[in-house]
Design a protein around this motif. Sequence first.
Motif, PDB file in Angstrom:
ATOM      1  N   LEU A  30      43.301  44.775  -6.680  1.00  0.00           N
ATOM      2  CA  LEU A  30      43.578  45.676  -5.566  1.00  0.00           C
ATOM      3  C   LEU A  30      42.505  46.761  -5.578  1.00  0.00           C
ATOM      4  CD1 LEU A  30      45.400  46.833  -3.280  1.00  0.00           C
ATOM      5  CD2 LEU A  30      46.581  48.121  -5.056  1.00  0.00           C
ATOM      6  N   LYS A  31      41.738  46.831  -4.509  1.00  0.00           N
ATOM      7  CA  LYS A  31      40.670  47.811  -4.409  1.00  0.00           C
ATOM      8  C   LYS A  31      41.052  48.850  -3.360  1.00  0.00           C
ATOM      9  CE  LYS A  31      36.921  44.784  -5.917  1.00  0.00           C
ATOM     10  NZ  LYS A  31      35.544  44.305  -5.637  1.00  0.00           N
ATOM     11  N   VAL A  32      41.189  50.091  -3.811  1.00  0.00           N
ATOM     12  CA  VAL A  32      41.444  51.223  -2.919  1.00  0.00           C
ATOM     13  C   VAL A  32      40.132  51.977  -2.793  1.00  0.00           C
ATOM     14  CG1 VAL A  32      42.866  53.249  -2.491  1.00  0.00           C
ATOM     15  CG2 VAL A  32      43.825  51.318  -3.767  1.00  0.00           C
ATOM     16  N   CYS A  33      39.646  52.120  -1.585  1.00  0.00           N
ATOM     17  CA  CYS A  33      38.346  52.748  -1.380  1.00  0.00           C
ATOM     18  C   CYS A  33      38.440  53.792  -0.281  1.00  0.00           C
ATOM     19  CB  CYS A  33      37.274  51.703  -1.054  1.00  0.00           C
ATOM     20  SG  CYS A  33      37.596  50.759   0.439  1.00  0.00           S
ATOM     21  N   VAL A  34      37.497  54.708  -0.304  1.00  0.00           N
ATOM     22  CA  VAL A  34      37.382  55.768   0.701  1.00  0.00           C
ATOM     23  C   VAL A  34      35.969  55.694   1.266  1.00  0.00           C
ATOM     24  CG1 VAL A  34      37.498  58.233   1.155  1.00  0.00           C
ATOM     25  CG2 VAL A  34      39.051  57.210  -0.516  1.00  0.00           C
ATOM     26  N   LEU A  75      35.287  53.990  -4.738  1.00  0.00           N
ATOM     27  CA  LEU A  75      36.026  52.760  -4.993  1.00  0.00           C
ATOM     28  C   LEU A  75      36.826  52.874  -6.279  1.00  0.00           C
ATOM     29  CD1 LEU A  75      36.629  49.787  -4.272  1.00  0.00           C
ATOM     30  CD2 LEU A  75      34.594  49.150  -5.569  1.00  0.00           C
ATOM     31  N   LEU A  76      38.093  52.475  -6.193  1.00  0.00           N
ATOM     32  CA  LEU A  76      38.992  52.407  -7.351  1.00  0.00           C
ATOM     33  C   LEU A  76      39.595  51.012  -7.390  1.00  0.00           C
ATOM     34  CD1 LEU A  76      40.568  53.687  -9.712  1.00  0.00           C
ATOM     35  CD2 LEU A  76      42.250  54.481  -8.049  1.00  0.00           C
ATOM     36  N   GLU A  77      39.469  50.330  -8.522  1.00  0.00           N
ATOM     37  CA  GLU A  77      39.918  48.944  -8.651  1.00  0.00           C
ATOM     38  C   GLU A  77      41.050  48.845  -9.666  1.00  0.00           C
ATOM     39  OE1 GLU A  77      38.074  44.582  -9.937  1.00  0.00           O
ATOM     40  OE2 GLU A  77      36.778  46.142  -9.090  1.00  0.00           O
ATOM     41  N   LEU A  78      42.159  48.212  -9.243  1.00  0.00           N
ATOM     42  CA  LEU A  78      43.322  47.981 -10.103  1.00  0.00           C
ATOM     43  C   LEU A  78      43.512  46.473 -10.248  1.00  0.00           C
ATOM     44  CD1 LEU A  78      45.830  50.599  -8.604  1.00  0.00           C
ATOM     45  CD2 LEU A  78      44.272  50.888 -10.540  1.00  0.00           C
ATOM     46  N   PRO A  79      43.565  45.944 -11.473  1.00  0.00           N
ATOM     47  CA  PRO A  79      43.676  44.487 -11.658  1.00  0.00           C
ATOM     48  C   PRO A  79      45.046  43.969 -11.240  1.00  0.00           C
ATOM     49  CG  PRO A  79      43.844  45.608 -13.765  1.00  0.00           C
ATOM     50  CD  PRO A  79      43.508  46.669 -12.762  1.00  0.00           C
ATOM     51  N   LEU A  80      45.042  42.740 -10.727  1.00  0.00           N
ATOM     52  CA  LEU A  80      46.264  42.040 -10.330  1.00  0.00           C
ATOM     53  C   LEU A  80      46.270  40.653 -10.957  1.00  0.00           C
ATOM     54  CD1 LEU A  80      46.519  42.797  -6.493  1.00  0.00           C
ATOM     55  CD2 LEU A  80      47.872  43.834  -8.302  1.00  0.00           C
ATOM     56  N   VAL A  81      47.468  40.126 -11.158  1.00  0.00           N
ATOM     57  CA  VAL A  81      47.657  38.737 -11.577  1.00  0.00           C
ATOM     58  C   VAL A  81      48.642  38.107 -10.599  1.00  0.00           C
ATOM     59  CG1 VAL A  81      48.553  37.195 -13.353  1.00  0.00           C
ATOM     60  CG2 VAL A  81      47.143  39.148 -14.006  1.00  0.00           C
ATOM     61  N   ALA A 100      42.040  56.894 -11.318  1.00  0.00           N
ATOM     62  CA  ALA A 100      41.546  58.015 -10.511  1.00  0.00           C
ATOM     63  C   ALA A 100      40.025  58.014 -10.555  1.00  0.00           C
ATOM     64  CB  ALA A 100      42.108  59.337 -11.030  1.00  0.00           C
ATOM     65  N   ARG A 101      39.414  58.354  -9.414  1.00  0.00           N
ATOM     66  CA  ARG A 101      37.963  58.455  -9.304  1.00  0.00           C
ATOM     67  C   ARG A 101      37.622  59.625  -8.395  1.00  0.00           C
ATOM     68  NH1 ARG A 101      35.099  53.693 -10.286  1.00  0.00           N
ATOM     69  NH2 ARG A 101      33.265  55.010 -10.008  1.00  0.00           N
ATOM     70  N   GLU A 102      36.419  60.122  -8.521  1.00  0.00           N
ATOM     71  CA  GLU A 102      35.930  61.166  -7.632  1.00  0.00           C
ATOM     72  C   GLU A 102      34.434  60.965  -7.405  1.00  0.00           C
ATOM     73  OE1 GLU A 102      35.194  64.693 -10.929  1.00  0.00           O
ATOM     74  OE2 GLU A 102      36.952  64.773  -9.621  1.00  0.00           O
ATOM     75  N   LYS A 103      33.982  61.526  -6.279  1.00  0.00           N
ATOM     76  CA  LYS A 103      32.584  61.315  -5.888  1.00  0.00           C
ATOM     77  C   LYS A 103      32.130  62.503  -5.054  1.00  0.00           C
ATOM     78  CE  LYS A 103      29.588  57.761  -3.913  1.00  0.00           C
ATOM     79  NZ  LYS A 103      29.011  57.364  -5.199  1.00  0.00           N
ATOM     80  N   VAL A 104      30.886  62.912  -5.271  1.00  0.00           N
ATOM     81  CA  VAL A 104      30.286  63.990  -4.493  1.00  0.00           C
ATOM     82  C   VAL A 104      29.627  63.384  -3.258  1.00  0.00           C
ATOM     83  CG1 VAL A 104      28.585  65.846  -4.463  1.00  0.00           C
ATOM     84  CG2 VAL A 104      29.923  65.409  -6.532  1.00  0.00           C
ATOM     85  N   ALA A 105      30.037  63.876  -2.082  1.00  0.00           N
ATOM     86  CA  ALA A 105      29.456  63.396  -0.823  1.00  0.00           C
ATOM     87  C   ALA A 105      28.101  64.056  -0.625  1.00  0.00           C
ATOM     88  CB  ALA A 105      30.398  63.706   0.335  1.00  0.00           C
ATOM     89  N   ARG A 106      27.070  63.248  -0.547  1.00  0.00           N
ATOM     90  CA  ARG A 106      25.711  63.749  -0.380  1.00  0.00           C
ATOM     91  C   ARG A 106      25.017  63.019   0.758  1.00  0.00           C
ATOM     92  NH1 ARG A 106      25.602  63.492  -6.251  1.00  0.00           N
ATOM     93  NH2 ARG A 106      25.456  65.595  -7.153  1.00  0.00           N
TER      94      ARG A 106
END
Length: 400
Positions: free
Chosen positions: A277-281, A290-296, A164-170
């Motif tokens: 796997l990179k899930v980004c907004v 950006l949230l990154e989950l490792p894969l093999v 989980a990640r969060e970010k302030v939009a500025r």
Amino acid sequence: MRCGGVRTFTLELARGPGGAYRGGERLCGRVLLEAAAPLRVRALEVAARGGAATHWLEGRSVGVNAVSSDFAAAETYLRRRQQLLGDTGETTTLPAGRHEFPFSFQLPPTLVTSFEGKHGSVRYSIKATLHRPWVPARRARKVFTVIEPVDINTPALLAPQAGAREKVARSWYSNHGLVSLSAKIDRKGYTPGEVIPVFAEIDNGSTRSVLPRAVVVQTQTFMARGARKQKRAVVASLSGEPVGPGRRALWQGRTLRIPPVGPSILHCRVLHVDYALKVCVDIPGTSKLLLELPLVIGTVPLQPFGSRSSSVGSYTSFLLDWGLGTLPERPEAPPEYSEVVDSVAAVGQSPFPVPQDSDMSLEGPFFAYIQEFRYRPPPLYSEEDPNPPSEAMRPRCMTC
């Protein structure tokens, strides 16, 4: 006796051009020699070589001059040699015609998968060399592929991955709100052709619309002399719908298929091949979240029951966490005892079917074959009687 020339000189592998090898196997083949006339030969040998190598240049400016730094590294995995005609100092005369010389090598137990990259590679080849007196050596070479097995049926690669990640939009000095992202996948290991179900939650607390995306990225890392050079490439992508201001979006298993790509290379000292796997907004006016989950990426596909037994519990909790395996709101009542006993005990049979073949064994854990029932749970323990006796039934004191 006048010596003639070599008409053909080739090298063939037993598995053909499309065959792949792995560590511990035997590399077999033959050298074919066709002489137009009697041929004097001093030696005939075959040599197998294999290893990883990296190389790149980095330029920098020193005053008005440009200076280039050379980075290179190598690692050897295979070095075998075999004499087919011994080099004893004397020549051997072969008659005219076709000659065949078989050979066989035992490959080392552990190798690295073949790979071709921009700044490095892992290559394997076998070369045959024909030595004749007073004549340049004749050579024949074949390249073969090695694919080391990467089994994804291990507890580490079957464990769910989440973050989980969060970010302030500025924008400039203005604060437009908070954007949060959480994502989860059911396991870490996959094979080419499989589909990754992506579960994600995007909470847009900002005043602008955002766009969620998911990509599978391959990262090639080349190492030499303490320096690193990386090259990234997107191999698969998925784009979602825009999420408006103050809205929330859910991905309930959005599918992302893995294309035919090479497996992960994790145990080489000069180069690595990793996946994520990179899930980004995408947030307008600011950097993306950006949230990154490792894969093999493996080579041994997922097994149905036996190899996944260690992940059954974690996968069940994964589904429950994301609301995909919830119990029914009104659980059904357990059956009456007579309904079970009359149909089974009266006939004298076991409630479980007996296999026809006594030697047959179940593949996988036994609990995977037992039907699941969801009965009403027992009442909670309490010191007070939930059904107290009425006044008429309550015992009285004999003196009252």
